[in-house]
Design a protein around this motif. Structure first.
Motif, PDB file in Angstrom:
ATOM      1  N   GLY A   1       0.890  -1.312  -0.004  1.00  0.00           N
ATOM      2  CA  GLY A   1      -0.015  -0.127  -0.046  1.00  0.00           C
ATOM      3  C   GLY A   1       0.561   1.379  -0.021  1.00  0.00           C
ATOM      4  O   GLY A   1       0.583   2.112  -0.812  1.00  0.00           O
ATOM      5  N   ALA A   2       1.954   1.376   0.810  1.00  0.00           N
ATOM      6  CA  ALA A   2       2.766   2.426   0.701  1.00  0.00           C
ATOM      7  C   ALA A   2       3.516   2.653  -0.493  1.00  0.00           C
ATOM      8  O   ALA A   2       3.730   3.918  -0.950  1.00  0.00           O
ATOM      9  CB  ALA A   2       3.855   2.251   1.830  1.00  0.00           C
ATOM     10  N   LEU A   3       3.775   1.518  -1.073  1.00  0.00           N
ATOM     11  CA  LEU A   3       4.459   1.772  -2.529  1.00  0.00           C
ATOM     12  C   LEU A   3       3.636   2.370  -3.516  1.00  0.00           C
ATOM     13  O   LEU A   3       4.127   3.094  -4.544  1.00  0.00           O
ATOM     14  CB  LEU A   3       5.238   0.371  -2.973  1.00  0.00           C
ATOM     15  CG  LEU A   3       6.437  -0.177  -2.286  1.00  0.00           C
ATOM     16  CD1 LEU A   3       6.613  -1.786  -2.351  1.00  0.00           C
ATOM     17  CD2 LEU A   3       7.461   0.710  -2.560  1.00  0.00           C
TER      18      LEU A   3
ATOM     19  N   LEU B   1       7.978 -18.138   5.135  1.00  0.00           N
ATOM     20  CA  LEU B   1       8.953 -17.031   5.822  1.00  0.00           C
ATOM     21  C   LEU B   1      10.171 -16.619   5.050  1.00  0.00           C
ATOM     22  O   LEU B   1      10.308 -15.556   4.851  1.00  0.00           O
ATOM     23  CB  LEU B   1       9.411 -17.665   7.171  1.00  0.00           C
ATOM     24  CG  LEU B   1       8.472 -17.722   8.047  1.00  0.00           C
ATOM     25  CD1 LEU B   1       9.052 -18.715   9.230  1.00  0.00           C
ATOM     26  CD2 LEU B   1       8.057 -16.356   8.672  1.00  0.00           C
ATOM     27  N   TYR B   2      10.744 -17.586   4.283  1.00  0.00           N
ATOM     28  CA  TYR B   2      11.874 -17.161   3.212  1.00  0.00           C
ATOM     29  C   TYR B   2      11.417 -16.238   2.164  1.00  0.00           C
ATOM     30  O   TYR B   2      12.051 -15.520   1.527  1.00  0.00           O
ATOM     31  CB  TYR B   2      12.527 -18.682   2.855  1.00  0.00           C
ATOM     32  CG  TYR B   2      13.751 -18.160   1.811  1.00  0.00           C
ATOM     33  CD1 TYR B   2      14.738 -17.691   2.865  1.00  0.00           C
ATOM     34  CD2 TYR B   2      13.898 -18.454   0.705  1.00  0.00           C
ATOM     35  CE1 TYR B   2      15.971 -17.308   1.694  1.00  0.00           C
ATOM     36  CE2 TYR B   2      15.060 -18.069  -0.017  1.00  0.00           C
ATOM     37  CZ  TYR B   2      16.131 -17.525   0.539  1.00  0.00           C
ATOM     38  OH  TYR B   2      17.383 -17.327  -0.165  1.00  0.00           O
ATOM     39  N   ARG B   3      10.184 -16.603   1.460  1.00  0.00           N
ATOM     40  CA  ARG B   3       9.589 -15.847   0.476  1.00  0.00           C
ATOM     41  C   ARG B   3       9.393 -14.257   0.849  1.00  0.00           C
ATOM     42  O   ARG B   3       9.688 -13.385   0.103  1.00  0.00           O
ATOM     43  CB  ARG B   3       8.384 -16.147  -0.044  1.00  0.00           C
ATOM     44  CG  ARG B   3       8.459 -17.797  -0.763  1.00  0.00           C
ATOM     45  CD  ARG B   3       7.216 -18.275  -1.536  1.00  0.00           C
ATOM     46  NE  ARG B   3       7.047 -19.611  -1.767  1.00  0.00           N
ATOM     47  CZ  ARG B   3       7.565 -20.051  -2.859  1.00  0.00           C
ATOM     48  NH1 ARG B   3       8.041 -19.224  -3.872  1.00  0.00           N
ATOM     49  NH2 ARG B   3       7.696 -21.420  -3.168  1.00  0.00           N
ATOM     50  N   GLN B   4       8.875 -14.388   2.093  1.00  0.00           N
ATOM     51  CA  GLN B   4       8.834 -12.963   2.756  1.00  0.00           C
ATOM     52  C   GLN B   4      10.178 -12.135   2.766  1.00  0.00           C
ATOM     53  O   GLN B   4      10.085 -11.012   2.610  1.00  0.00           O
ATOM     54  CB  GLN B   4       8.170 -13.044   4.107  1.00  0.00           C
ATOM     55  CG  GLN B   4       6.707 -13.430   3.972  1.00  0.00           C
ATOM     56  CD  GLN B   4       6.185 -13.958   5.543  1.00  0.00           C
ATOM     57  OE1 GLN B   4       6.737 -14.273   6.322  1.00  0.00           O
ATOM     58  NE2 GLN B   4       4.819 -13.819   5.445  1.00  0.00           N
ATOM     59  N   HIS B   5      11.227 -12.896   3.251  1.00  0.00           N
ATOM     60  CA  HIS B   5      12.506 -12.467   3.549  1.00  0.00           C
ATOM     61  C   HIS B   5      12.782 -11.968   2.162  1.00  0.00           C
ATOM     62  O   HIS B   5      13.601 -10.791   1.853  1.00  0.00           O
ATOM     63  CB  HIS B   5      13.197 -13.356   3.993  1.00  0.00           C
ATOM     64  CG  HIS B   5      14.710 -13.318   4.196  1.00  0.00           C
ATOM     65  ND1 HIS B   5      15.132 -12.120   4.748  1.00  0.00           N
ATOM     66  CD2 HIS B   5      15.974 -13.827   3.626  1.00  0.00           C
ATOM     67  CE1 HIS B   5      16.556 -12.014   4.395  1.00  0.00           C
ATOM     68  NE2 HIS B   5      17.025 -13.141   3.849  1.00  0.00           N
ATOM     69  N   LEU B   6      12.634 -12.652   1.023  1.00  0.00           N
ATOM     70  CA  LEU B   6      13.302 -12.233  -0.169  1.00  0.00           C
ATOM     71  C   LEU B   6      12.587 -10.819  -0.709  1.00  0.00           C
ATOM     72  O   LEU B   6      13.289 -10.039  -1.289  1.00  0.00           O
ATOM     73  CB  LEU B   6      12.932 -13.352  -1.513  1.00  0.00           C
ATOM     74  CG  LEU B   6      13.823 -14.572  -1.204  1.00  0.00           C
ATOM     75  CD1 LEU B   6      13.292 -15.625  -2.386  1.00  0.00           C
ATOM     76  CD2 LEU B   6      15.302 -14.368  -1.065  1.00  0.00           C
ATOM     77  N   ILE B   7      11.294 -10.717  -0.526  1.00  0.00           N
ATOM     78  CA  ILE B   7      10.647  -9.382  -0.720  1.00  0.00           C
ATOM     79  C   ILE B   7      11.131  -8.272   0.185  1.00  0.00           C
ATOM     80  O   ILE B   7      11.672  -7.285  -0.492  1.00  0.00           O
ATOM     81  CB  ILE B   7       9.069  -9.510  -0.563  1.00  0.00           C
ATOM     82  CG1 ILE B   7       8.399 -10.487  -1.662  1.00  0.00           C
ATOM     83  CG2 ILE B   7       8.486  -8.064  -0.928  1.00  0.00           C
ATOM     84  CD1 ILE B   7       7.052 -10.785  -1.435  1.00  0.00           C
TER      85      ILE B   7
ATOM     86  N   ILE C   1      12.684  -4.728 -11.131  1.00  0.00           N
ATOM     87  CA  ILE C   1      11.472  -3.681 -11.045  1.00  0.00           C
ATOM     88  C   ILE C   1      11.420  -3.111 -12.343  1.00  0.00           C
ATOM     89  O   ILE C   1      12.470  -2.452 -12.787  1.00  0.00           O
ATOM     90  CB  ILE C   1      12.000  -2.632  -9.907  1.00  0.00           C
ATOM     91  CG1 ILE C   1      12.349  -3.359  -8.524  1.00  0.00           C
ATOM     92  CG2 ILE C   1      11.039  -1.625  -9.754  1.00  0.00           C
ATOM     93  CD1 ILE C   1      12.570  -2.372  -7.300  1.00  0.00           C
ATOM     94  N   PRO C   2      10.458  -3.611 -13.085  1.00  0.00           N
ATOM     95  CA  PRO C   2      10.208  -2.746 -14.458  1.00  0.00           C
ATOM     96  C   PRO C   2      10.076  -1.406 -14.199  1.00  0.00           C
ATOM     97  O   PRO C   2       9.496  -0.746 -13.328  1.00  0.00           O
ATOM     98  CB  PRO C   2       9.019  -3.380 -14.934  1.00  0.00           C
ATOM     99  CG  PRO C   2       8.766  -4.858 -14.004  1.00  0.00           C
ATOM    100  CD  PRO C   2       9.286  -4.234 -12.745  1.00  0.00           C
TER     101      PRO C   2
ATOM    102  N   LEU D   1       5.681   2.157  -8.217  1.00  0.00           N
ATOM    103  CA  LEU D   1       4.508   1.484  -8.378  1.00  0.00           C
ATOM    104  C   LEU D   1       4.913   0.128  -8.886  1.00  0.00           C
ATOM    105  O   LEU D   1       4.169  -1.159  -8.740  1.00  0.00           O
ATOM    106  CB  LEU D   1       3.656   2.282  -9.242  1.00  0.00           C
ATOM    107  CG  LEU D   1       3.016   3.476  -8.961  1.00  0.00           C
ATOM    108  CD1 LEU D   1       2.406   4.338  -9.984  1.00  0.00           C
ATOM    109  CD2 LEU D   1       1.756   3.229  -8.132  1.00  0.00           C
ATOM    110  N   SER D   2       5.832   0.217  -9.728  1.00  0.00           N
ATOM    111  CA  SER D   2       6.466  -1.221 -10.135  1.00  0.00           C
ATOM    112  C   SER D   2       6.756  -2.280  -9.064  1.00  0.00           C
ATOM    113  O   SER D   2       6.448  -3.490  -9.235  1.00  0.00           O
ATOM    114  CB  SER D   2       7.284  -0.948 -11.365  1.00  0.00           C
ATOM    115  OG  SER D   2       7.065  -0.388 -12.264  1.00  0.00           O
ATOM    116  N   ALA D   3       7.296  -1.747  -8.183  1.00  0.00           N
ATOM    117  CA  ALA D   3       7.742  -2.525  -7.009  1.00  0.00           C
ATOM    118  C   ALA D   3       6.586  -3.070  -6.534  1.00  0.00           C
ATOM    119  O   ALA D   3       6.423  -4.548  -5.985  1.00  0.00           O
ATOM    120  CB  ALA D   3       8.573  -1.933  -6.022  1.00  0.00           C
TER     121      ALA D   3
END
Length: 249
Positions: A67-69, A136-142, A195-196, A218-220
């Motif tokens: 939402g912030a992005l 948890l690891y997928r969250q970490h990658l983001i 990030i396009p 927005l792309s992120a």
């Protein structure tokens, strides 16, 4: 076994003007409450709930970050821009803290699986721990990509404010340690590779426009949103196996 629902982030697309909301009806992870007192059941509930809590809190932080992005604060005055950067950085810190604490609990669940009363429970508990560890690891990658983007923005701010003295700026940029990407020197950095809409290759941070930063933000947000369904699938798998792992408790 009794369960109490915990609301988590779903895969639905959020509104650009607000943080994505969770849907209680689709929350796969549940707090585990045991009715039987035994060393296995007590440890199972304690470590499973702690790991679940970490994943759920990171889901909420990811929702807030997306939402912030999608806000255009990065294109406004310095005060709003710095505030947006600090908010994104704080959310990334929360996700990283949850990742560290959650993975500790996942490791304890894997060890506990070796002492489970039945072979079915051993298999189920290991499968649930592996699935939750994957979430948890997928969250970490983001979170790592989010940290990298914030680092890019902060470097851009410093270079824009001191365009004629760039030699020492790299040393002044935030150092997130070995677990985080380094601050990029150019827009060709791997930090922005996923990030396009990033600025033209070869353009230094600080030479892009505020509109460029808003477009990258927005792309992120879209990139992170596309990666959320995989997290939810891991959580659903974990929840399914948790039921079997706690049978008899």
């Amino acid at each position: 076994m009794l369960h109490l629902l915990l609301v988590i982030l779903t895969a639905g697309s959020p509104s650009p003007s607000a943080s994505p909301s969770a849907s209680p009806s689709s929350a796969p992870l549940k707090t585990i409450v045991t009715l039987k007192s035994s060393p296995y059941c007590t440890a199972f509930a304690a470590h499973a709930n702690a790991a679940i809590d970490s994943a759920v809190h990171s889901d909420a932080a990811l929702s807030a970050a997306v939402g912030a992005l999608r806000s255009d604060a990065l294109g406004h005055d310095d005060l709003q821009r710095v505030g947006a950067e600090h908010r994104l950085s704080a959310l990334a810190d929360k996700i990283y803290g949850n990742y560290r604490s959650g993975m500790r609990e996942v490791d304890r669940l894997r060890e506990l699986a070796k002492t489970a009363p039945t072979e079915d429970q051993k298999s189920a508990l290991k499968a649930s721990a592996d699935a939750l560890g994957g979430a948890l690891y997928r969250q970490h990658l983001i979170q790592r990509d989010l940290d990298g983007f914030v680092a890019y923005l902060q470097t851009s701010d410093m270079r824009a404010s001191s365009p004629d003295d760039r030699s020492d700026l790299q040393g002044l940029a935030p150092d997130f340690g070995s677990n985080f990407p380094r601050v990029p020197d150019t827009a060709e950095s791997p930090i922005l590779a996923n990030i396009p809409g990033q600025p033209d290759a070869g353009r230094l941070a600080g030479e892009e426009s505020l509109d460029d930063d808003v477009r990258m933000s927005l792309s992120a947000s879209r990139d992170f949103q596309r990666r959320i369904p995989d997290i939810v699938r891991d959580e659903m798998t974990a929840a399914e196996h948790f039921d079997a792992a706690g049978s008899g408790c």
